[in-house]
Design an enzyme around this catalytic site. Structure first.
Site, PDB file in Angstrom:
ATOM      1  CB  ALA A  69      -9.989  -7.327   7.445  1.00 46.65           C
TER       2      ALA A  69
ATOM      3  CG  ASP B 133      -8.685 -15.793   0.576  1.00 45.77           C
ATOM      4  OD1 ASP B 133      -7.445 -15.755   0.720  1.00 45.77           O
ATOM      5  OD2 ASP B 133      -9.246 -16.476  -0.302  1.00 45.77           O
ATOM      6  CB  CYS B 134     -12.284 -12.866   5.714  1.00 44.73           C
ATOM      7  SG  CYS B 134     -13.570 -13.599   4.668  1.00 44.73           S
ATOM      8  CB  SER B 135      -7.357 -12.404   7.980  1.00 42.18           C
ATOM      9  OG  SER B 135      -8.177 -12.999   8.969  1.00 42.18           O
TER      10      SER B 135
END
Length: 185
Positions: free
Chosen positions: A77, A72-74
Site C-alpha cells: 500500500a 507485506d500489505c502495508s
C-alpha cells in the site's frame, strides 16, 4: 500491535516462507472484467466506489491484497501511495480491494495508503471471486493479484505474487505500455 494484526502478520510470513501455491488469475489479457461497486475508504472517509465510473476517466490499476495492516500489505500500500502521482500522470487511478471490513480499511487508507488512493471492502468476496483473486489455501483472504484494466473494461495486464515488491513497478510499466489513446482517455 493488536492480536488480530499480529496473527495476520505471522500468518502472511508463514505463507510466504512455505511457498504455498495460490490460485492463478482466471481473467486473462483481453478478457472483460466484472464491473462492480463497493464501499471504499479514502483518507478515512467512506464512499461508494464504482469501477465503471473510474474506467470512464481512464485506466484503472486494481490490486487485491490479503489483509490490511499485515506487514507485506502495508509495504505494498505504501509503494502504491508513493507511485500515485506517476499513475495519475499516465491517466490511471489505483484502487485496492480486500475482504477486510470497512472500519479496518478506513484506518488502513490513512495509515498505509497515506490518503492517496481508495481501498474497498469486499467482505462477501464477490469482487474477489469475480477476478479469481480468492486465495485457494485460505479462502477468507484475497490473493495478492494486480490488474491493469483498460478504459474499455478489458484486462490489459495482470501480475500475481504474494511478494509485494514488484507489483507497483509492473503495473506502472503496463500502464506505460497502453496505447496512448487508451491511457490518456
Amino acid at each position: 500491535m493488536a492480536r488480530s494484526t499480529l496473527f495476520r502478520t505471522v500468518w502472511m510470513a508463514a505463507i510466504l516462507a512455505a511457498g504455498v501455491p495460490c490460485a492463478h488469475a482466471a481473467l486473462d489479457i483481453g478478457d472483460p472484467v466484472p464491473k462492480f461497486t463497493a464501499t471504499a475508504a479514502l483518507g478515512g472517509k467512506t464512499f461508494r466506489y464504482s469501477l465503471a465510473e473510474a474506467l470512464a476517466k481512464g485506466p484503472v490499476v486494481l490490486y487485491f491484497f490479503p489483509a490490511a495492516d499485515s506487514n507485506d500489505c502495508s509495504i505494498e500500500a505504501h509503494a502504491f501511495a508513493e507511485a500515485v502521482d506517476q499513475f495519475a500522470a499516465l491517466g490511471a487511478t489505483v484502487i485496492g480491494v480486500s475482504a477486510d471490513d470497512i472500519d479496518t480499511l478506513s484506518k488502513f487508507s490513512v495509515k498505509s495508503c497515506q490518503s492517496r488512493f481508495p481501498v474497498a471492502s469486499d467482505q462477501g468476496k464477490t469482487v474477489i471471486q469475480g477476478f479469481d483473486a480468492l486465495m485457494q489455501t485460505r479462502p477468507d483472504f484475497a490473493n495478492r493479484l494486480s490488474y491493469v484494466i483498460a478504459p474499455d473494461g478489458k484486462v490489459a495486464y495482470y501480475y500475481q505474487n504474494l511478494n509485494p515488491d514488484k507489483h507497483v513497478e509492473r503495473m506502472l510499466n503496463a500502464v506505460r505500455a497502453l496505447p496512448k489513446a487508451t491511457a490518456a482517455k
